[in-house]
Design a protein around this motif. Structure first.
Motif, short mmCIF file in Angstrom:
data_model
loop_
_atom_site.label_atom_id
_atom_site.label_comp_id
_atom_site.label_asym_id
_atom_site.label_seq_id
_atom_site.Cartn_x
_atom_site.Cartn_y
_atom_site.Cartn_z
N PRO A 3 0.80 -1.22 0.00
CA PRO A 3 0.00 0.00 0.00
C PRO A 3 0.83 1.27 0.00
CG PRO A 3 -0.84 -1.55 1.62
CD PRO A 3 0.47 -2.10 1.10
N SER A 4 2.03 1.24 0.57
CA SER A 4 2.85 2.45 0.59
C SER A 4 3.33 2.82 -0.82
CB SER A 4 4.06 2.26 1.51
OG SER A 4 4.94 1.29 0.97
N GLU A 5 3.38 1.85 -1.73
CA GLU A 5 3.79 2.13 -3.10
C GLU A 5 2.62 2.56 -3.97
OE1 GLU A 5 5.84 -1.14 -4.81
OE2 GLU A 5 7.24 -1.31 -3.16
N THR A 6 1.41 2.32 -3.53
CA THR A 6 0.23 2.60 -4.34
C THR A 6 -0.84 3.30 -3.52
OG1 THR A 6 -0.64 0.43 -3.83
CG2 THR A 6 0.61 0.63 -5.87
N PRO A 7 -0.53 4.47 -2.97
CA PRO A 7 -1.47 5.10 -2.06
C PRO A 7 -2.79 5.53 -2.68
CG PRO A 7 0.35 6.57 -2.56
CD PRO A 7 0.68 5.23 -3.15
N PHE A 8 -2.82 5.75 -4.01
CA PHE A 8 -4.07 6.20 -4.60
C PHE A 8 -4.79 5.10 -5.38
CE2 PHE A 8 -1.53 6.40 -8.35
CZ PHE A 8 -2.42 6.24 -9.39
N LEU A 9 -4.17 3.94 -5.55
CA LEU A 9 -4.78 2.89 -6.36
C LEU A 9 -5.91 2.25 -5.55
CD1 LEU A 9 -4.44 1.77 -9.16
CD2 LEU A 9 -2.97 0.01 -8.22
N LYS A 10 -7.09 2.83 -5.70
CA LYS A 10 -8.24 2.41 -4.90
C LYS A 10 -8.84 1.12 -5.45
CE LYS A 10 -11.54 5.31 -7.47
NZ LYS A 10 -11.75 4.40 -8.52
N LYS A 11 -9.59 0.47 -4.60
CA LYS A 11 -10.30 -0.72 -5.02
C LYS A 11 -11.26 -0.32 -6.13
CE LYS A 11 -12.91 -4.58 -3.09
NZ LYS A 11 -12.08 -5.65 -3.58
N PHE A 14 -14.53 -3.43 -10.44
CA PHE A 14 -14.39 -4.39 -11.53
C PHE A 14 -15.28 -5.61 -11.33
CE2 PHE A 14 -12.45 -8.23 -13.22
CZ PHE A 14 -12.35 -7.90 -14.56
N THR A 15 -15.19 -6.26 -10.18
CA THR A 15 -15.99 -7.46 -9.95
C THR A 15 -17.48 -7.13 -10.01
OG1 THR A 15 -14.26 -8.60 -8.70
CG2 THR A 15 -16.52 -9.32 -8.31
N GLN A 16 -17.86 -6.03 -9.40
CA GLN A 16 -19.27 -5.61 -9.42
C GLN A 16 -19.75 -5.43 -10.86
OE1 GLN A 16 -19.90 -1.91 -7.33
NE2 GLN A 16 -21.81 -1.52 -8.40
N PHE A 17 -18.96 -4.76 -11.69
CA PHE A 17 -19.34 -4.55 -13.08
C PHE A 17 -19.38 -5.87 -13.85
CE2 PHE A 17 -17.62 -0.09 -12.54
CZ PHE A 17 -18.86 0.52 -12.60
N LEU A 18 -18.35 -6.72 -13.68
CA LEU A 18 -18.32 -7.99 -14.40
C LEU A 18 -19.51 -8.86 -14.02
CD1 LEU A 18 -15.32 -10.08 -15.38
CD2 LEU A 18 -17.21 -11.22 -14.29
N VAL A 19 -19.81 -8.93 -12.74
CA VAL A 19 -20.95 -9.73 -12.27
C VAL A 19 -22.26 -9.20 -12.84
CG1 VAL A 19 -22.31 -10.30 -10.20
CG2 VAL A 19 -19.83 -10.60 -10.18
N GLY A 20 -22.47 -7.89 -12.73
CA GLY A 20 -23.72 -7.29 -13.19
C GLY A 20 -23.92 -7.37 -14.69
N ASP A 188 0.09 -6.71 -7.84
CA ASP A 188 -0.88 -7.78 -7.65
C ASP A 188 -2.30 -7.22 -7.81
OD1 ASP A 188 -2.48 -9.88 -6.88
OD2 ASP A 188 -1.43 -10.27 -5.00
N PRO A 189 -3.03 -7.65 -8.85
CA PRO A 189 -4.38 -7.13 -9.10
C PRO A 189 -5.43 -7.55 -8.06
CG PRO A 189 -3.50 -8.20 -11.07
CD PRO A 189 -2.60 -8.53 -9.93
N ILE A 190 -5.16 -8.59 -7.29
CA ILE A 190 -6.20 -9.10 -6.38
C ILE A 190 -6.65 -8.05 -5.37
CG2 ILE A 190 -4.80 -10.10 -4.51
CD1 ILE A 190 -6.68 -12.63 -4.89
N GLN A 191 -5.78 -7.10 -5.04
CA GLN A 191 -6.13 -6.08 -4.05
C GLN A 191 -7.15 -5.08 -4.56
OE1 GLN A 191 -4.94 -6.39 -0.97
NE2 GLN A 191 -3.78 -8.18 -1.64
N VAL A 192 -7.30 -4.97 -5.87
CA VAL A 192 -8.18 -3.93 -6.41
C VAL A 192 -9.39 -4.44 -7.18
CG1 VAL A 192 -6.32 -2.22 -6.47
CG2 VAL A 192 -6.82 -3.59 -8.51
N ILE A 193 -9.50 -5.74 -7.40
CA ILE A 193 -10.64 -6.23 -8.19
C ILE A 193 -11.87 -6.41 -7.32
CG2 ILE A 193 -9.25 -7.28 -9.96
CD1 ILE A 193 -10.12 -10.02 -8.65
#
Length: 193
Positions: A3-11, A14-20, A188-193
């Motif tokens: 998280p210290s390297e990506t302070p603005f990369l918010k969740k 994606f999953t909500q959109f893909l599911v819907g 690692d994309p898992i933190q934001v999907i």
């Protein structure tokens, strides 16, 4: 992802959109399922002979999910693929994994570097063009049938995220060369999907 390297990369949503957008909420989508080899930096394959990868996995493979009855289901061909964040299309590659789409996302308040999301094993929307602006949740493509060399692999989305470390010409990027250059610092994309 540190998280210290990506302070603005918010969740992302994606999953909500893909599911819907694919009606997976009707079957009661509960959560993604990941087998060894599907995760970021995995060194093993999750398909075929399940041997070793040539290099650590630079992304995340999305294929299987669990519904509310704990049944394990999988994404199929024609699954609609949304973009994670606002950005613009910089490349549509056609190589050994099929077609992949690279979307560049501008830096946040010019304090952080540019980053890209890459969507592999896709059939890009026929109207998708390099240079096109895309908004979070907009459909970029559908899942493609795996290439002939991958006929024992079920349809899945390969998703990568990388900080752009060096100035690059996107036209010269291919999966075979992306991991061997210092162009991207993979996240690692898992933190934001």
């Amino acid at each position: 992802m540190d998280p210290s390297e990506t302070p603005f990369l918010k969740k992302s949503r994606f999953t909500q959109f893909l599911v819907g957008k694919n009606g997976l909420d009707e079957s009661g989508f509960k959560e993604w399922i990941f087998y060894p080899g599907m995760l970021f930096q995995a060194v093993d394959k999750w398909w075929g002979n399940r041997g070793k990868r040539e290099r650590p996995h630079e992304g995340l493979d999305l294929c299987f999910y669990k519904d509310r009855e704990d049944r394990i289901l999988r994404l199929g061909e024609k699954t609609k693929i949304p973009v994670l964040y606002d950005g613009f299309v910089v490349r549509v590659m056609d190589d050994f994994i099929g077609k992949s789409i690279i979307v560049e996302h501008p830096p946040h308040k010019n304090e952080y570097p540019t980053f890209c999301t890459i969507y592999g094993h896709t059939n890009p929307d026929r109207d998708l063009k390099v240079g096109q602006t895309v908004k979070e949740g907009e459909i970029l493509a559908t899942l493609a049938r795996p290439t002939k060399s991958q006929n024992n692999v079920p349809p899945h989305l390969h998703l990568s995220i990388g900080w752009v470390v060096e100035k690059i010409s996107y036209q010269n990027l291919y999966w075979e060369t992306m991991s061997m250059t210092r162009t991207f610092k993979w996240i690692d994309p898992i933190q934001v999907i």
